[in-house]
Design an enzyme around this catalytic site. Structure first.
Site, PDB file in Angstrom:
ATOM      1  N   CYS A  73       3.110  -8.196   9.583  1.00 52.54           N
ATOM      2  CA  CYS A  73       3.813  -7.170   9.009  1.00 52.54           C
ATOM      3  C   CYS A  73       3.021  -6.118   8.705  1.00 52.54           C
ATOM      4  O   CYS A  73       2.352  -6.213   7.790  1.00 52.54           O
ATOM      5  CB  CYS A  73       4.656  -7.909   7.949  1.00 52.54           C
ATOM      6  N   CYS A  76       3.596  -4.990   4.876  1.00 52.66           N
ATOM      7  CA  CYS A  76       2.771  -6.150   3.989  1.00 52.66           C
ATOM      8  C   CYS A  76       1.350  -5.637   3.916  1.00 52.66           C
ATOM      9  O   CYS A  76       0.949  -5.796   2.662  1.00 52.66           O
ATOM     10  CB  CYS A  76       3.011  -7.745   4.558  1.00 52.66           C
TER      11      CYS A  76
END
Length: 150
Positions: A73, A76
């Protein structure tokens, strides 16, 4: 002969466009806009190692920030410096827990906290009651304020 001329013209135009692009978007400006994915991934993995174990966080009397994340991600990874800064300044008052959604051992927690996207930040009271859930890229000031209220 005509094909050779067409190819030479094509190459000349391509070189011109690449040169023009390098003046409009110099490499230094591009690197300032988005940090390296590798750097974000390294920081994310480092944070995961520093985080408090989920079971430990639920047993101690501190409030908890649970981050549901994935290594792949990019959001993230981009949030990793923000979480690190908050961790560095508030880890004595807040449990920072990181659960990788790709790890099957967290499937029960993923269902319990209704994880639908990453990153997901769930703020949990010292009594273990979820208080607030945030998704995606959250400004540092917003997270800091919510942690202080918790």
């Amino acid at each position: 002969m005509k094909i050779k001329n067409v190819l030479l013209n094509f190459c000349a135009i391509a070189c011109f466009l690449l040169t023009l692009f390098s003046f409009i978007y110099p490499a230094s400006a591009l690197s300032l806009r988005s940090p390296s994915s590798l750097t974000g991934l390294v920081e994310l993995k480092h944070l995961a190692k520093q985080s408090v174990a989920y079971s430990t966080a639920l047993k101690n009397p501190k409030p908890t920030l649970i981050e549901f994340y994935a290594d792949w991600c990019t959001t993230c990874q981009a949030m990793a410096p923000t979480i690190k800064a908050l961790h560095d300044s508030q880890s004595s008052q807040i449990n920072f827990v990181m659960l990788n959604i790709d790890d099957p051992q967290w499937s029960e927690q993923i269902q319990h906290y209704n994880v639908r996207s990453v990153p997901q930040f769930t703020l949990v009271s010292p009594q273990g009651i979820p208080q607030k859930t945030l998704y995606g890229k959250v400004p540092k000031a917003v997270l800091a304020n919510l942690l202080q209220q918790l």
